[in-house]
Design an enzyme around this catalytic site. Structure first.
Site, PDB file in Angstrom:
ATOM      1  N   ASP A 139      20.725 -20.892 -12.171  1.00  0.00           N
ATOM      2  CA  ASP A 139      19.813 -21.964 -12.592  1.00  0.00           C
ATOM      3  C   ASP A 139      20.485 -22.980 -13.504  1.00  0.00           C
ATOM      4  O   ASP A 139      19.956 -23.331 -14.576  1.00  0.00           O
ATOM      5  CB  ASP A 139      18.591 -21.379 -13.311  1.00  0.00           C
ATOM      6  CG  ASP A 139      17.863 -20.337 -12.487  1.00  0.00           C
ATOM      7  OD1 ASP A 139      17.897 -20.443 -11.247  1.00  0.00           O
ATOM      8  OD2 ASP A 139      17.255 -19.420 -13.072  1.00  0.00           O
TER       9      ASP A 139
ATOM     10  N   GLU B 233       9.869 -25.857  -6.919  1.00  0.00           N
ATOM     11  CA  GLU B 233      10.101 -25.555  -8.338  1.00  0.00           C
ATOM     12  C   GLU B 233      11.322 -26.304  -8.848  1.00  0.00           C
ATOM     13  O   GLU B 233      11.925 -27.098  -8.138  1.00  0.00           O
ATOM     14  CB  GLU B 233      10.281 -24.040  -8.529  1.00  0.00           C
ATOM     15  CG  GLU B 233      11.405 -23.453  -7.700  1.00  0.00           C
ATOM     16  CD  GLU B 233      11.391 -21.935  -7.639  1.00  0.00           C
ATOM     17  OE1 GLU B 233      10.409 -21.328  -8.104  1.00  0.00           O
ATOM     18  OE2 GLU B 233      12.363 -21.364  -7.117  1.00  0.00           O
TER      19      GLU B 233
END
Length: 539
Positions: free
Chosen positions: A15, A184
């Site tokens: 991430d 997302e």
């Protein structure tokens, strides 16, 4: 000429979010249930990265619990504005969304500013050209295309001085593919006359991707890029050497070039990804008003041409840690916040006490109850580093004599019941050295309501051993582990072989990569004993 060698940050560093300040670049990554949290890296050339701190520690009240490998903190966004660095993130173990700030990215970072009015996950900040601040995230919203409520992306004005929303969330996008799973990780950029939105969708595994939309007005529904998804390896099949590509963040260099950082995984046998999700970099160019990722090939490559930026110079961390300081170096992690001081670095040794916490825990359904009371005993007595290459060796020297039910040694942990224990034990007054594999039989779909599982325990090898000192070594080659032991490094004997795929994320679905390190435990009871480690080495 230097080249970009992917992954630029190998091992379980997923991430990635990036920002540039002058000629300096910073990447923040997820750490889930590991402590300290949110590792932060620095570079001047985008190719070589040095960890400069862990953003979240007990000094700024970081709480995380060891549970199943998928909780804790994930998907941070790092941004810079007017002399201040901001990281926005969600803590699934404590109160949800928060922001921490720092003037110097090396720290100290502030106490969390809790965002009780910011809903959803993967919240992100955007500072517009005029200095105005906005927050965005995910949540259920009416989708006129589907005629139903579905997961979408929203944006709202944000008061960065008071750390609260300054307006209602406005839905700007749903997903690039109709009805796609898990839209997302939104990021917004104001480039030219357009606002560009980059998101991930499809889930963080095989079907992960990067999608782009744009609008000339921030508070309007964004136009879908007809080329979406703009980056994915889903069409390359399960045997692609790089898979799971997605979750991108853009950066422009001081020379005007564009790059994206993203997560992806190295693949073993078309299924297994023991290193977890790693940080990659690819070049980006602009065509017809849209970003084009990894031009000419359209896929993430292991090697690209260099960036032409000033080279990053720093001292690499030694392969062997002799524990000569008074604290562990920042690459070491615990699993869960260690509220009890169960280890000590002193006199060039690491000592780990045999406290009652066990390494192994039964899996339970996922809980994202942000207001649940904090559990301060939910950590395991484990000091570890990330496995960063498919071929490696890890070894340590341990002094330990078990007196009863306690054990100590080296562990390889993927999550709470996907583990190898290479350990000293005692049974009936006799000492043994053994290798134990813990794995999981899934009874129902992981972590959802009604989920259940059964832990399997297999003693792969066991021999008498009564010496105080032992060298423990594991050699990883692709998907095979070989475990060695001995009284000295020069005279090691093979104990057993193991299969790395037995502790792969694909077996149970947790979010981490393999962690390798040292431990000691009283196995349910606090025992006045400790394991002393003279050194640990990983190559």
């Amino acid at each position: 000429m230097s080249h970009i060698q992917n992954p630029i940050i190998p091992g379980f560093y997923p991430d990635p979010s990036i920002c540039r300040v002058g000629g300096n670049y910073y990447i923040a990554c997820s750490s889930f249930e590991l402590y300290p949290g949110i590792p932060l890296f620095h570079s001047t050339d985008l190719m070589h990265w040095e960890q400069i701190c862990n953003v979240m520690t007990k000094e700024n009240s970081f709480h995380v619990e060891s549970s199943y490998g998928g909780g804790g903190v994930m998907a941070p966004t790092i941004r810079y504005s007017n002399g201040t660095f901001y990281i926005i993130n969600c803590n699934y173990a404590h109160r949800g969304n928060f922001i921490v700030t720092a003037k110097d990215p090396r720290g100290p970072w502030s106490e969390p500013h809790w965002l009780d009015d910011v809903p959803g996950i993967d919240a992100s900040l955007f500072f517009d050209d005029d200095g105005a601040c906005y927050v965005m995230g995910t949540g259920d919203a009416w989708d006129p295309q589907l005629g139903t409520t579905s997961q979408g992306i929203w944006v709202a004005k944000f008061d960065i001085e008071r750390f609260q929303m300054d307006g209602e969330p406005y839905t700007i996008f749903h997903s690039a593919m109709r009805g796609a799973e898990h839209p997302e990780s939104p990021h917004i950029y104001h480039i030219g006359e357009y606002y560009y939105l980059i998101i991930a969708e499809g889930g963080t595994d095989q079907h992960h991707c990067v999608a782009v939309a744009r609008s000339k007005e921030l508070f309007s529904y964004f136009e879908n890029n007809p080329s979406n998804p703009v980056l994915t390896h889903r069409m390359m099949g399960s045997y692609a050497k790089i898979t799971n590509a997605g979750h991108a963040d853009l950066v422009q260099t001081q020379n005007g070039d564009w790059y994206a950082v993203l997560l992806a995984s190295r693949n073993i046998d078309g299924k297994y990804k023991n290193l977890g999700r790693e940080t990659y970099l690819c070049p980006v160019v602009w065509e017809d008003g849209w970003p084009l990722f990894s031009p000419r090939t359209g896929r993430v490559e292991f090697i690209y041409e260099g960036t032409g930026l000033p080279e990053t110079l720093y001292e690499t961390e030694p392969a062997r840690d002799d524990f000569d300081g008074s604290e562990l170096s920042m690459s070491w992690t615990c699993w869960g916040t260690p509220y009890e001081p169960y280890y000590e670095v002193k006199d060039s040794k690491l000592s780990i006490r045999c406290i009652h916490q066990k390494l192994l825990k039964e899996l339970k359904p996922a809980s994202f109850d942000f207001i649940a009371p904090r559990k301060k005993d939910r950590f395991i007595p484990f000091i570890a580093r990330r496995e960063r290459e498919l071929n490696f060796t890890a070894s340590c020297r341990m002094d330990f004599v078990p007196k009863g039910q306690e054990s100590a040694g080296m562990a390889l942990i993927q999550q709470m019941n996907q583990q190898y224990h290479f350990e000293r034990i005692q049974e009936d007054g006799k000492g043994y050295l053994q290798l134990v594999l813990y794995s999981t039989e899934i009874v129902s779909r992981p972590y959802l309501p009604g989920f259940s599982s059964a832990t399997r325990c297999e003693i792969a090898a066991k021999i008498p051993y009564d010496k105080e000192t032992v060298i423990l070594k594991v050699e990883g080659k692709y998907k095979e582990y070989t475990f060695y032991y001995g009284e000295s490094e020069a005279a090691l004997t093979e104990l057993a072989k193991g299969d790395s795929t037995k502790i792969s994320t694909e077996e149970i679905g947790c979010m981490t990569g393999t962690m390798i390190g040292m431990y000691a435990t009283g196995n349910g009871k606090d025992i006045d004993n400790q394991a002393v480690f003279d050194w640990f080495e990983m190559r």
